[in-house]
Design a protein around this motif. Structure first.
Motif, PDB file in Angstrom:
ATOM      1  N   PRO A 154       0.821  -1.225   0.000  1.00  0.00           N
ATOM      2  CA  PRO A 154       0.000   0.000   0.000  1.00  0.00           C
ATOM      3  C   PRO A 154       0.851   1.271   0.000  1.00  0.00           C
ATOM      4  N   ILE A 155       2.031   1.213   0.658  1.00  0.00           N
ATOM      5  CA  ILE A 155       2.888   2.398   0.644  1.00  0.00           C
ATOM      6  C   ILE A 155       3.384   2.664  -0.776  1.00  0.00           C
ATOM      7  N   GLY A 156       3.784   1.584  -1.476  1.00  0.00           N
ATOM      8  CA  GLY A 156       4.240   1.737  -2.856  1.00  0.00           C
ATOM      9  C   GLY A 156       3.134   2.231  -3.778  1.00  0.00           C
ATOM     10  N   TRP A 157       1.921   1.778  -3.528  1.00  0.00           N
ATOM     11  CA  TRP A 157       0.799   2.249  -4.355  1.00  0.00           C
ATOM     12  C   TRP A 157       0.654   3.764  -4.244  1.00  0.00           C
ATOM     13  N   VAL A 158       0.687   4.254  -3.022  1.00  0.00           N
ATOM     14  CA  VAL A 158       0.520   5.693  -2.833  1.00  0.00           C
ATOM     15  C   VAL A 158       1.680   6.461  -3.450  1.00  0.00           C
ATOM     16  N   VAL A 159       2.906   5.956  -3.275  1.00  0.00           N
ATOM     17  CA  VAL A 159       4.086   6.687  -3.739  1.00  0.00           C
ATOM     18  C   VAL A 159       4.270   6.575  -5.251  1.00  0.00           C
ATOM     19  N   VAL A 160       3.989   5.368  -5.827  1.00  0.00           N
ATOM     20  CA  VAL A 160       4.341   5.124  -7.224  1.00  0.00           C
ATOM     21  C   VAL A 160       3.131   5.172  -8.157  1.00  0.00           C
ATOM     22  N   PHE A 161       2.048   4.472  -7.788  1.00  0.00           N
ATOM     23  CA  PHE A 161       0.988   4.218  -8.746  1.00  0.00           C
ATOM     24  C   PHE A 161      -0.211   5.160  -8.643  1.00  0.00           C
ATOM     25  N   ARG A 162      -0.344   5.907  -7.579  1.00  0.00           N
ATOM     26  CA  ARG A 162      -1.596   6.614  -7.325  1.00  0.00           C
ATOM     27  C   ARG A 162      -1.955   7.580  -8.452  1.00  0.00           C
ATOM     28  N   ASP A 163      -0.973   8.288  -8.958  1.00  0.00           N
ATOM     29  CA  ASP A 163      -1.264   9.311  -9.962  1.00  0.00           C
ATOM     30  C   ASP A 163      -1.041   8.824 -11.387  1.00  0.00           C
ATOM     31  N   PRO A 283       6.514  -0.728  10.073  1.00  0.00           N
ATOM     32  CA  PRO A 283       5.910  -0.299   8.801  1.00  0.00           C
ATOM     33  C   PRO A 283       4.400  -0.514   8.721  1.00  0.00           C
ATOM     34  N   VAL A 284       3.842  -1.288   9.643  1.00  0.00           N
ATOM     35  CA  VAL A 284       2.412  -1.584   9.565  1.00  0.00           C
ATOM     36  C   VAL A 284       1.595  -0.310   9.718  1.00  0.00           C
ATOM     37  N   GLY A 285       2.054   0.580  10.602  1.00  0.00           N
ATOM     38  CA  GLY A 285       1.335   1.854  10.757  1.00  0.00           C
ATOM     39  C   GLY A 285       1.325   2.649   9.472  1.00  0.00           C
ATOM     40  N   GLY A 286       2.477   2.677   8.778  1.00  0.00           N
ATOM     41  CA  GLY A 286       2.519   3.377   7.494  1.00  0.00           C
ATOM     42  C   GLY A 286       1.610   2.737   6.470  1.00  0.00           C
ATOM     43  N   ALA A 287       1.502   1.395   6.520  1.00  0.00           N
ATOM     44  CA  ALA A 287       0.621   0.702   5.577  1.00  0.00           C
ATOM     45  C   ALA A 287      -0.838   1.065   5.822  1.00  0.00           C
ATOM     46  N   ILE A 288      -1.220   1.191   7.079  1.00  0.00           N
ATOM     47  CA  ILE A 288      -2.613   1.545   7.399  1.00  0.00           C
ATOM     48  C   ILE A 288      -2.935   2.936   6.871  1.00  0.00           C
ATOM     49  N   ALA A 311      -3.265 -10.149   3.041  1.00  0.00           N
ATOM     50  CA  ALA A 311      -2.094 -11.009   3.252  1.00  0.00           C
ATOM     51  C   ALA A 311      -1.295 -10.548   4.469  1.00  0.00           C
ATOM     52  N   LEU A 312      -1.187  -9.233   4.629  1.00  0.00           N
ATOM     53  CA  LEU A 312      -0.443  -8.694   5.779  1.00  0.00           C
ATOM     54  C   LEU A 312      -1.104  -9.102   7.091  1.00  0.00           C
ATOM     55  N   LEU A 313      -2.440  -9.000   7.139  1.00  0.00           N
ATOM     56  CA  LEU A 313      -3.143  -9.397   8.360  1.00  0.00           C
ATOM     57  C   LEU A 313      -2.964 -10.888   8.638  1.00  0.00           C
TER      58      LEU A 313
END
Length: 760
Positions: A154-163, A283-288, A311-313
């Protein structure tokens, strides 16, 4: 397990071919970097060929170092060699497919090869010497890495793929591309977990970590460029892959620290720092937060993000399950540590006390046996503590077999054991079985490995209000058994209990006796047998007990020696005797003073300082003080004790051997001890009056021996005219006893500092 000694963690001296290979690989990487940055023609081919060449060299280097290392490290380097070989193979297939017309050939075969390389690289980290040995520990470490990697989705999605316009990632290539940085992060997390700073560090780990970081930067940059449509083969980012391979090859030049052969650790590993424990969860907090930010305007969560969080959960739940299982095992181990003795496997003091309290609550007619090994300290001193521990374990096993079902045996600590005897079992019979079990086995007696035991028995009765009362009575009986000659048992009786209570009260009173001025000295004259002149006086301590009256030395000095209270008593006697001698020497300058000191004082480094302070404080010449020491105290003395005695003689202090003939009389120690006089024990003098020829011969021999060693002789215990006549005929120079004067306070001694009529 990491080696303990990092002092040898130095760069190994590589072979000539190894140095040439390393330099050549570095040149390739630098050349490729310059070519790609300059944007020269054929950048894609140069990038591919450089990656294949360096990966192939790294594989060969890992194979070479694997052959030179012990088996425990060989697997680690072999797996890294396979990883590098797979990287080279995957890059070759990539190049072939790309030259065949595919710009970015993400085929299943190539993806499978790269994924296999990630698996072998991860396996290498998990089978290294630093990794956990147990499967549970390895699984926990792997899950820690997976948690960190999944949190990247999810962190990569926001940083790389979101836009990105194609944010739905319908292209499988883009979807799979996101996983490569995740795998890199998994491996980096595992490396940090197994080689964290809380343990000694192998320098190769730092180089391998730099390799993983370079590869993670390459994969993350590649994914970002591809998703944004700005990547083309031969991009400068491509140099990061051969750089990561170069670092793997460079790591082979570092040899492990001395001791890194896989031997078992003997010391407890230190606790990891807090951040290492929290590492997989940070990193879990950042993922949330990223999941919230990744939601589309419609309120839907992208499928990849949703699947990643699921999968993370799941992995978090599995990780917590392992942690819970490990906690249960730790609790079980702590219980064993808390309630069992680690050396012998017997129950420990805590377990014994709990069982005893439970039995007393049930008012069961139980008994307690308390055992203390006789002479075990000598085993430790002579053979060492390792031998002593083995002997304790053997003795514990023999006593366990002897006890059987009649009771529970426990080790209370050191060489002390206890048995809780079951109701209706005769404790005396069990004590006899235990003493029999401790008889030396064949071969033990020859080597002195046969300590016996003294056993005290206490049976529960109305006088016992708690388990401590019962243990106290067993302890009283045990010391009575030791006093009776050891290797025996004794049952606590009211008389023994009363005697022990009186002794404890006496010890408590003696602690206050010096401070409260209850001690005083009496002085018995030592006379010149030829003239009757008083030559010296022996200081004898008395105790004016507030309740028991005046106590003679025999009533309290043995207790003082056993408890260590003899030291303050002796110090007080030395100071007081020196002051008294300084007073009487104003009237009779030739009269000296003699003071008895205990063996414990000889082993103290402050003896010389005490004597110097006493003589200087009283203004008494050191030559006017004689220290009287028993034979046994002198013979058991070490070289340090003899050195102290020599220093005292150099100061002018005289040394007398008291009770001569009753200890271990030996010509050899007379050569070593700087004595100035011998005192013939009263037991020999007492028999002179009965005209005992053997006693006469003994005193005569001592007198001749003293003359040979230039020692003065004092005959003690002279009480009758016949004894006086005998020692005079033998030739003794000085005499002491009731015949010449009884012990008396200082004022009475001053009145007798005139010649004694020795002819009457």
């Amino acid at each position: 397990m990491l080696p303990q000694d990092v002092s040898h963690a130095v760069v190994a001296r590589p072979t000539l071919s190894g140095r040439v290979g390393l330099v050549a690989a570095a040149v390739v990487v630098l050349g490729e970097a310059g070519w790609l940055v300059a944007g020269l023609p054929g950048a894609a081919e140069v990038s591919d060929l450089g990656a294949v060449a360096v990966a192939g060299w790294a594989a060969v280097a890992c194979v070479g170092v694997a052959r030179r290392h012990p088996p425990t490290l060989r697997r680690f380097w072999t797996l890294l060699a396979v990883t590098m070989a797979l990287a080279a193979l995957g890059r070759i297939l990539w190049t072939v497919e790309r030259l065949g017309g595919r710009e970015l050939p993400h085929t299943p075969l190539i993806g499978g090869i790269f994924t296999a390389g990630i698996v072998t690289g991860t396996a290498a980290l998990l089978c290294s010497l630093a990794a956990p040995r147990s499967l549970v520990g390895q699984a926990r470490t792997l899950l820690d890495g997976v948690i960190v990697g999944l949190a990247l989705i999810p962190i990569g999605w926001v940083v790389v793929f979101r836009d990105v316009a194609a944010a739905d990632l319908t292209d499988p290539m883009r979807t799979l591309g996101l996983l490569y940085p995740m795998f890199d992060l998994i491996q980096l997390t595992i490396l940090v977990a197994v080689a964290g700073p809380f343990r000694p560090m192998w320098r190769a780990w730092a180089v391998i970590g730099a390799s993983l970081a370079a590869r993670a930067a390459a994969d993350a940059g590649y994914v970002s460029l591809v998703v944004h449509g700005s990547y083309a083969p031969g991009h400068p980012i491509d140099v990061c892959w051969p750089l990561s391979y170069l670092l793997i090859g460079a790591a082979t030049a570092y040899r492990p620290p001395a001791g890194g052969d896989g031997g078992e650790e003997t010391a407890e590993s230190p606790l990891p720092p807090w951040w290492r424990v929290a590492l997989p969860y940070l990193p879990v907090g950042g993922a949330i937060v990223a999941v919230v930010l990744a939601r589309r305007p419609t309120g839907q969560t992208p499928h990849l993000v949703f699947l990643g969080m699921m999968a993370l959960l799941g992995v978090l739940a599995l990780r917590q399950g392992l942690a819970a299982n490990e906690n249960l095992r730790l609790v079980a181990r702590l219980r064993r540590l808390a309630y069992a003795d680690q050396l012998t496997g017997l129950p420990n003091r805590l377990t014994f006390n709990r069982r005893l309290r439970r039995a007393l609550r049930d008012e069961a007619p139980v008994a307690v046996l308390l055992l203390d090994l006789d002479g075990f300290k000598q085993v430790n001193d002579r053979f060492g503590h390792a031998t002593g521990d083995r002997l304790l374990a053997s003795i514990a096993e023999r006593m366990r077999d002897a006890t059987g079902t009649d009771g529970m045996i426990a080790r209370l600590g050191g060489d002390e054991f206890a048995v809780l005897v079951e109701p209706d079992r005769p404790p005396e019979r069990l004590a006899e079985r235990l003493l029999t079990a401790l008889e030396p086995l064949p071969g033990e007696e020859d080597f002195g490995l046969n300590p016996s035991a003294s056993i005290g028995i206490a049976e529960y009765g109305p006088q016992h209000t708690s388990h401590t009362d019962l243990l106290r009575d067993a302890d009283i009986a045990m010391y009575a058994a030791k006093a009776a000659g050891k290797s025996a048992y004794q049952t606590c009786t009211p008389a023994l209990r009363e005697s022990a209570v009186s002794r404890a009260e006496l010890i408590a009173d003696l602690r206050r006796a010096v401070e409260e001025g209850q001690l005083h000295l009496e002085y018995q004259p030592i006379v010149d047998l030829a003239t009757g002149v008083v030559r010296s006086a022996e200081a004898l301590v008395r105790w004016r007990h507030p309740r028991l009256g005046v106590l003679a030395p025999a009533k309290f000095l043995p207790v003082a020696e056993e408890t260590g209270l003899i030291l303050p008593v002796d110090r007080w006697v030395i100071h007081e005797a020196c002051r008294a001698a300084a007073a009487w020497r104003e009237r009779a300058p030739q009269v000296t003073v003699a003071v008895n000191i205990a063996a414990a004082h000889l082993r103290r480094p402050d003896l010389i300082a005490t004597v110097q302070a006493a003589t200087a404080g009283a203004g008494l010449p050191p030559c006017a003080l004689t220290l009287e020491l028993t034979e046994s105290a002198l013979i058991e003395g070490s070289d340090a004790v003899l050195d102290q005695l020599r220093q005292l003689r150099e100061l002018g202090i005289r040394i007398a051997i008291d009770d001569f003939g009753t200890g271990y009389s030996s010509l050899s120690y007379l050569h070593r001890i700087p004595a100035t006089e011998l005192k013939v024990d009263r037991s020999f003098v007492a028999r002179l009056g009965a005209e005992d020829p053997r006693a006469y011969a003994t005193v005569d021999m001592v007198n001749r021996l003293a003359a040979a060693f230039d020692l003065a002789v004092v005959a003690e215990g002279v009480e009758t005219d016949a004894q006086h006549a005998a020692i005079t005929a033998i030739g003794c120079v000085h005499g002491q006893g009731f015949r010449y004067g009884r012990p008396a306070p200082l004022p009475e001694l001053l009145a007798t500092l005139t010649p004694v009529d020795v002819t009457r």
